[in-house]
Structures are given as C-alpha cells and as structure tokens.
Design a protein around this motif. Structure first.
Motif, PDB file in Angstrom:
ATOM      1  N   LEU A 102       0.850  -1.192   0.000  1.00 49.13           N
ATOM      2  CA  LEU A 102       0.000   0.000   0.000  1.00 49.13           C
ATOM      3  C   LEU A 102       0.882   1.237   0.000  1.00 49.13           C
ATOM      4  O   LEU A 102       1.720   1.402   0.887  1.00 49.13           O
ATOM      5  N   ILE A 103       0.676   2.100  -0.981  1.00 49.49           N
ATOM      6  CA  ILE A 103       1.466   3.323  -1.113  1.00 49.49           C
ATOM      7  C   ILE A 103       0.509   4.497  -1.279  1.00 49.49           C
ATOM      8  O   ILE A 103      -0.352   4.481  -2.167  1.00 49.49           O
ATOM      9  N   SER A 104       0.655   5.492  -0.434  1.00 47.02           N
ATOM     10  CA  SER A 104      -0.221   6.656  -0.520  1.00 47.02           C
ATOM     11  C   SER A 104       0.580   7.931  -0.334  1.00 47.02           C
ATOM     12  O   SER A 104       1.564   7.957   0.403  1.00 47.02           O
ATOM     13  N   LEU A 105       0.147   8.971  -1.015  1.00 44.29           N
ATOM     14  CA  LEU A 105       0.648  10.318  -0.763  1.00 44.29           C
ATOM     15  C   LEU A 105      -0.449  11.090  -0.058  1.00 44.29           C
ATOM     16  O   LEU A 105      -1.586  11.141  -0.533  1.00 44.29           O
ATOM     17  N   MET A 106      -0.094  11.690   1.091  1.00 44.39           N
ATOM     18  CA  MET A 106      -1.046  12.502   1.830  1.00 44.39           C
ATOM     19  C   MET A 106      -0.570  13.945   1.847  1.00 44.39           C
ATOM     20  O   MET A 106       0.633  14.209   1.886  1.00 44.39           O
TER      21      MET A 106
END
Length: 266
Positions: A102-106
């Motif tokens: 899981l890879i996310s940019l916040m």
C-alpha cells in the motif's frame, strides 16, 4: 485542483519495485520472520520492500516526508508518503496470496493530512488498484490499460454483502453484539480481510466493510481508492478519512446504517 499525475506515476514505479522484492521471497523456504513488540510478524521482505521504496523516494521526492510501518516517520512538511510494505504479512508468511503493498501520498489541509494518491498492488493475485484526487479510481495492469471503478448501487442492508477481517477486535471493543447483528441483517458476509474488502467495495462487488483497529498505513491508500470510486471511507465514529484508528467503507448509501450497527454497545 492540483494535478497528481506525476505522483501517481511515481507510486506505480514504487509498487513495481516492491512487487519484484516481495514476489521473489513469497513462499521461500528460508524466509526470515520475526515477531515485533506488538506480537505481529514482520518478514525480511517487509523490511526490504520498505527500504527500497524509501530509497526511491529519497531520490525522487527528497523534500517529502515518509511514514512507513517498519521504519516510522522521517522528514516534515505538507506532503507525506505513507507505506505499508506488505499489508497481510500473516498471509504472506503462510503462503496465502492475499497481501498487498500500500502506497499513498497525503497532503496537509484544513482537516489534517488526507490522501491524494493511492496505489494498492497485490502481485500474487495479479491485481492492482489506484486513484488520485479528482481523477477517479482504476484497476488494471498499467495506467494506460485500466478500467474505472465504481461502487455498487445497493441501498438496503438486507441486500448488502459485508466483508470483515476477524471477530476478536470487535469483542475487545465491546462492539461484538452490534457486529453480529449486522452480519445477521446482511444478505452475505465473508471474512476476506486486510486490503481486499476495500478494493471490492471500490469495484462494487462488496457493499460494506469495516475493521475495529487499524493504523494509518493500513488505510490511507485504501481510503482514496474507495472515495474516488464514489464510496465513503470513515472512522467508526463517522469522521471522513483514514485518521481515526479504525475504518468503515461503503458505497455511500449504506454508510449511516453500517455505522449504526457497529456503534451499538451493550
């Protein structure tokens, strides 16, 4: 609205690199597994995948902060990459193919950090899902070969498919009775667990799902995919986004009723 296309492309590159590492060690007879202080397992593949992703980000986005499950937070600023190198490590170490990176940019905003890009890559299932704020959610082999995701149109709990992970967390929080009432009220229940129920909500094959205890890296990528597919992702208290320590996702139409059941306490 900001354009996150370059960040999304980078997230795919990161996922490709992580997939190569995790698949290389999946089902390896000499896989090294340790127990963390919270009594959950961590494999050498978890650590290697996160280290690889962090290395790529240091080169490609040196000003951005990074938060990962295995190595914590580094850096500050309004942009933060959130990484779970293997969501579903217990499955991974037992040879069950239901696990994902899981890879996310916040980005920081009025309501705190919220996800604006998310990639969920499950190489052992040959599946990948992704989304960027304002651009929709998709699944497919690549950015140029993809199908747009849309949540279901089910409007009654009696017609809903409900996915969950396990019973123990609900019991520990005193929510088990409400959880069981929900399972009895639904058309169908299945314990898929981890990232997969959220992706099925985004695809429209499951209508509601929830987990009683989660970390930010478990939720950030899932949340943006569900939201961009037209669904809703909140805490069990109904606060939108992945910051509440637990998660509930739905097609939107069923969300209030979902939370009503799960907040019953006896």
């Amino acid at each position: 609205m900001p354009d996150y296309h370059d960040d999304l492309r980078l997230a795919h590159v990161l996922a490709d690199a992580a997939d190569a590492v995790t698949m290389d060690r999946f089902k390896a007879l000499d896989l090294k597994v340790e127990t963390k202080p919270d009594m959950t397992p961590v494999s050498e593949a978890d650590k290697a995948a996160e280290e690889l992703i962090r290395g790529h980000l240091h080169r490609a986005r040196p000003r951005d902060a990074i938060l990962g499950e295995e190595y914590g937070i580094e850096g500050t600023g309004p942009r933060r990459w959130v990484i779970d190198p293997i969501d579903g490590t217990k499955n991974y170490v037992r040879g069950v193919p239901v696990w994902a990176t899981l890879i996310s940019l916040m980005e920081a905003g009025e309501n705190g950090f919220q996800p604006v890009v998310g990639v969920v890559s499950a190489p052992a299932l040959s599946r990948r899902w992704w989304a960027a704020k304002g651009s929709g959610a998709y699944t497919g082999r690549s950015l140029t070969s993809a199908t747009r995701l849309k949540v279901s149109s089910v409007e009654r709990i009696a017609d809903a498919s409900f996915a969950y992970s396990s019973l123990t967390g609900w019991e520990e929080q005193g929510r088990l009775d409400g959880f069981l009432d929900l399972t009895r009220a639904c058309w169908r229940t299945r314990g898929y667990g981890d990232f997969w129920p959220y992706m099925m909500v985004a695809e429209g094959s499951v209508d509601i799902c929830a987990e009683p205890e989660l970390s930010l890296w478990d939720m950030a990528a899932n949340a943006i995919v569900v939201q961009e597919a037209g669904g809703r992702f909140t805490s069990l208290d109904g606060v939108d986004g992945p910051g509440g320590g637990n998660g509930a996702a739905s097609n939107g139409a069923l969300h209030r009723e979902l939370l009503g059941y799960l907040n019953q306490r006896y």
